[in-house]
Motif scaffolding. Structure first.
Motif, PDB file in Angstrom:
ATOM      1  N   ALA A 182      14.562  50.978   3.272  1.00  0.00           N
ATOM      2  CA  ALA A 182      15.667  51.672   2.612  1.00  0.00           C
ATOM      3  C   ALA A 182      16.978  51.043   3.051  1.00  0.00           C
ATOM      4  O   ALA A 182      17.153  50.709   4.229  1.00  0.00           O
ATOM      5  N   LEU A 183      17.884  50.853   2.111  1.00  0.00           N
ATOM      6  CA  LEU A 183      19.223  50.326   2.371  1.00  0.00           C
ATOM      7  C   LEU A 183      20.216  51.402   1.957  1.00  0.00           C
ATOM      8  O   LEU A 183      20.188  51.888   0.813  1.00  0.00           O
ATOM      9  N   TYR A 184      21.106  51.782   2.887  1.00  0.00           N
ATOM     10  CA  TYR A 184      21.987  52.927   2.711  1.00  0.00           C
ATOM     11  C   TYR A 184      23.396  52.462   2.356  1.00  0.00           C
ATOM     12  O   TYR A 184      24.001  51.671   3.075  1.00  0.00           O
ATOM     13  N   ILE A 185      23.916  52.974   1.250  1.00  0.00           N
ATOM     14  CA  ILE A 185      25.192  52.506   0.723  1.00  0.00           C
ATOM     15  C   ILE A 185      26.318  53.473   1.112  1.00  0.00           C
ATOM     16  O   ILE A 185      26.226  54.684   0.868  1.00  0.00           O
ATOM     17  N   PHE A 186      27.368  52.913   1.728  1.00  0.00           N
ATOM     18  CA  PHE A 186      28.555  53.681   2.086  1.00  0.00           C
ATOM     19  C   PHE A 186      29.753  53.131   1.318  1.00  0.00           C
ATOM     20  O   PHE A 186      29.786  51.961   0.926  1.00  0.00           O
ATOM     21  N   GLN A 187      30.735  54.001   1.119  1.00  0.00           N
ATOM     22  CA  GLN A 187      31.982  53.603   0.481  1.00  0.00           C
ATOM     23  C   GLN A 187      33.124  54.231   1.251  1.00  0.00           C
ATOM     24  O   GLN A 187      33.124  55.452   1.484  1.00  0.00           O
ATOM     25  N   ASN A 188      34.084  53.405   1.687  1.00  0.00           N
ATOM     26  CA  ASN A 188      35.220  53.885   2.479  1.00  0.00           C
ATOM     27  C   ASN A 188      34.755  54.672   3.697  1.00  0.00           C
ATOM     28  O   ASN A 188      35.341  55.694   4.068  1.00  0.00           O
ATOM     29  N   GLY A 189      33.677  54.202   4.321  1.00  0.00           N
ATOM     30  CA  GLY A 189      33.181  54.829   5.540  1.00  0.00           C
ATOM     31  C   GLY A 189      32.354  56.078   5.342  1.00  0.00           C
ATOM     32  O   GLY A 189      31.920  56.689   6.318  1.00  0.00           O
ATOM     33  N   GLU A 190      32.119  56.469   4.084  1.00  0.00           N
ATOM     34  CA  GLU A 190      31.357  57.688   3.825  1.00  0.00           C
ATOM     35  C   GLU A 190      30.065  57.377   3.092  1.00  0.00           C
ATOM     36  O   GLU A 190      30.011  56.471   2.251  1.00  0.00           O
ATOM     37  N   ASP A 191      29.042  58.143   3.415  1.00  0.00           N
ATOM     38  CA  ASP A 191      27.735  57.962   2.791  1.00  0.00           C
ATOM     39  C   ASP A 191      27.816  58.390   1.325  1.00  0.00           C
ATOM     40  O   ASP A 191      28.227  59.502   1.007  1.00  0.00           O
ATOM     41  N   THR A 192      27.412  57.490   0.437  1.00  0.00           N
ATOM     42  CA  THR A 192      27.398  57.825  -0.991  1.00  0.00           C
ATOM     43  C   THR A 192      26.155  58.614  -1.389  1.00  0.00           C
ATOM     44  O   THR A 192      26.073  59.104  -2.514  1.00  0.00           O
ATOM     45  N   LEU A 193      25.174  58.710  -0.454  1.00  0.00           N
ATOM     46  CA  LEU A 193      23.861  59.308  -0.735  1.00  0.00           C
ATOM     47  C   LEU A 193      23.098  58.480  -1.770  1.00  0.00           C
ATOM     48  O   LEU A 193      22.136  58.956  -2.374  1.00  0.00           O
ATOM     49  N   TYR A 194      23.517  57.244  -1.968  1.00  0.00           N
ATOM     50  CA  TYR A 194      22.887  56.328  -2.919  1.00  0.00           C
ATOM     51  C   TYR A 194      22.142  55.283  -2.123  1.00  0.00           C
ATOM     52  O   TYR A 194      22.686  54.698  -1.190  1.00  0.00           O
ATOM     53  N   ARG A 195      20.858  55.065  -2.457  1.00  0.00           N
ATOM     54  CA  ARG A 195      20.021  54.171  -1.682  1.00  0.00           C
ATOM     55  C   ARG A 195      19.315  53.145  -2.568  1.00  0.00           C
ATOM     56  O   ARG A 195      19.005  53.417  -3.737  1.00  0.00           O
ATOM     57  N   LEU A 196      19.042  52.002  -1.979  1.00  0.00           N
ATOM     58  CA  LEU A 196      18.067  51.069  -2.527  1.00  0.00           C
ATOM     59  C   LEU A 196      16.824  51.249  -1.663  1.00  0.00           C
ATOM     60  O   LEU A 196      16.912  51.232  -0.439  1.00  0.00           O
ATOM     61  N   HIS A 197      15.668  51.412  -2.281  1.00  0.00           N
ATOM     62  CA  HIS A 197      14.477  51.654  -1.471  1.00  0.00           C
ATOM     63  C   HIS A 197      13.225  51.160  -2.181  1.00  0.00           C
ATOM     64  O   HIS A 197      13.226  50.890  -3.384  1.00  0.00           O
ATOM     65  N   GLY A 198      12.166  51.055  -1.427  1.00  0.00           N
ATOM     66  CA  GLY A 198      10.892  50.646  -1.984  1.00  0.00           C
ATOM     67  C   GLY A 198      10.187  51.802  -2.656  1.00  0.00           C
ATOM     68  O   GLY A 198      10.587  52.963  -2.529  1.00  0.00           O
ATOM     69  N   SER A 199       9.128  51.476  -3.362  1.00  0.00           N
ATOM     70  CA  SER A 199       8.351  52.511  -4.047  1.00  0.00           C
ATOM     71  C   SER A 199       6.935  52.008  -4.267  1.00  0.00           C
ATOM     72  O   SER A 199       6.733  50.840  -4.615  1.00  0.00           O
ATOM     73  N   PRO A 200       5.948  52.885  -4.082  1.00  0.00           N
ATOM     74  CA  PRO A 200       4.583  52.498  -4.424  1.00  0.00           C
ATOM     75  C   PRO A 200       4.334  52.531  -5.932  1.00  0.00           C
ATOM     76  O   PRO A 200       3.304  52.045  -6.398  1.00  0.00           O
ATOM     77  N   CYS A 239      16.777  57.163  -6.591  1.00  0.00           N
ATOM     78  CA  CYS A 239      17.982  56.338  -6.720  1.00  0.00           C
ATOM     79  C   CYS A 239      17.611  55.019  -7.385  1.00  0.00           C
ATOM     80  O   CYS A 239      17.241  55.001  -8.550  1.00  0.00           O
ATOM     81  N   VAL A 240      17.679  53.928  -6.622  1.00  0.00           N
ATOM     82  CA  VAL A 240      17.318  52.608  -7.154  1.00  0.00           C
ATOM     83  C   VAL A 240      16.110  52.125  -6.367  1.00  0.00           C
ATOM     84  O   VAL A 240      16.197  51.899  -5.169  1.00  0.00           O
ATOM     85  N   ARG A 241      14.979  52.009  -7.014  1.00  0.00           N
ATOM     86  CA  ARG A 241      13.761  51.641  -6.298  1.00  0.00           C
ATOM     87  C   ARG A 241      13.248  50.289  -6.777  1.00  0.00           C
ATOM     88  O   ARG A 241      13.370  49.936  -7.947  1.00  0.00           O
ATOM     89  N   LEU A 242      12.670  49.584  -5.827  1.00  0.00           N
ATOM     90  CA  LEU A 242      12.099  48.269  -6.066  1.00  0.00           C
ATOM     91  C   LEU A 242      10.634  48.297  -5.665  1.00  0.00           C
ATOM     92  O   LEU A 242      10.201  49.158  -4.893  1.00  0.00           O
ATOM     93  N   ILE A 243       9.869  47.355  -6.191  1.00  0.00           N
ATOM     94  CA  ILE A 243       8.504  47.164  -5.711  1.00  0.00           C
ATOM     95  C   ILE A 243       8.572  46.927  -4.203  1.00  0.00           C
ATOM     96  O   ILE A 243       9.485  46.263  -3.707  1.00  0.00           O
ATOM     97  N   ASN A 244       7.635  47.472  -3.454  1.00  0.00           N
ATOM     98  CA  ASN A 244       7.690  47.347  -1.997  1.00  0.00           C
ATOM     99  C   ASN A 244       7.810  45.900  -1.531  1.00  0.00           C
ATOM    100  O   ASN A 244       8.574  45.592  -0.616  1.00  0.00           O
TER     101      ASN A 244
END
Length: 250
Positions: A189-207, A220-225
């Motif tokens: 999982a990759l965690y996205i922040f903007q201006n020092g705050e968590d956007t709660l938006y992630r890039l992550h894997g998925s089965p 959110c945004v999922r990719l093949i593992n």
């Protein structure tokens, strides 16, 4: 929405930066004085674009062991080829090292040197369209636990056992779904922040490889593992990211 290297590189980014610094020094000196060319001097070769080599799709998406877990292979013949990992001409115009997510085409680009980009297919959910803009990858996590949000638990009471619970007196949490191949956050999982705050938006894997290139109910945004592992190993913390809707990059 979830809260929570297979290549050959001919020239490193450090090498490119070193070459650029050397070029700048040469220009500064030439502005002060001229000097005769030394006999036998050979002009240094200009920096060449980084070359990314992938094997076949069967190799890229083969079963792998990672972090003590077994990831199954992906039946690539059942996925539209445009959503499989590949090198393409960069359509974004962003600086090398930038991640660009184009939600309109379900593509993620990692911009490289030499006018190239690595393109990955992504799947989206409702939450995948809720945020756009520029931010940074504040931190990354391998095999994260998954903490379903309150609204998801309300819709699906069977997720109650995975509710996040703060440990009294500590800034620590318990609960959540343990890491594993069936965890909705997948292998990374990759965690996205903007201006020092968590956007709660992630890039992550998925089965759920069949969801790549599609928009389904949640996430959110999922990719093949296998792809999120590849991306994870290529980008450091503080990597710039842009999420855009309607860009329509070809």
């Amino acid at each position: 929405m979830p809260i929570e290297p297979s290549t050959s590189l001919l020239i490193s980014r450090r090498g490119l930066l070193g070459a650029a610094a050397a070029g700048a020094t040469s220009l500064a000196l030439s502005a002060c004085a001229s000097a005769p060319r030394v006999a036998g001097f050979v002009e240094p070769a200009p920096p060449q674009p980084e070359i990314v080599e992938f094997g076949s799709h069967a190799m890229m998406y083969a079963p792998i062991e990672d972090g003590g877990f077994e990831l199954p292979g992906v039946p690539t013949t059942k996925i539209d080829p445009q959503f499989l990992r590949q090198v393409v001409p960069d359509p974004t115009g962003e600086a090398p090292g930038t991640i660009v997510v184009d939600t309109s085409s379900h593509h993620l680009y990692l911009v490289r040197e030499g006018g190239q980009a690595i393109r990955y297919g992504v799947g989206l959910g409702r939450e995948g369209f809720e945020w756009s803009g520029r931010g940074v990858i504040q931190w990354k996590q391998a095999w994260p636990r998954w903490f379903p949000p309150e609204e998801m638990i309300a819709r699906q009471p069977n997720l109650e056992p995975y509710r996040a619970r703060q440990i009294p007196g500590k800034n620590e949490w318990e609960g959540g779904m343990p890491a594993g191949p069936q965890n909705p956050l997948g292998a990374r999982a990759l965690y996205i922040f903007q201006n020092g705050e968590d956007t709660l938006y992630r890039l992550h894997g998925s089965p759920e490889w069949w969801s790549i290139g599609k928009s389904v109910s949640s996430g959110c945004v999922r990719l093949i593992n296998q792809d999120i592992i590849d991306l994870y190993d290529r980008v450091p913390d503080q990597t710039p990211i842009m999420v855009t809707a309607g860009a329509g990059y070809a």
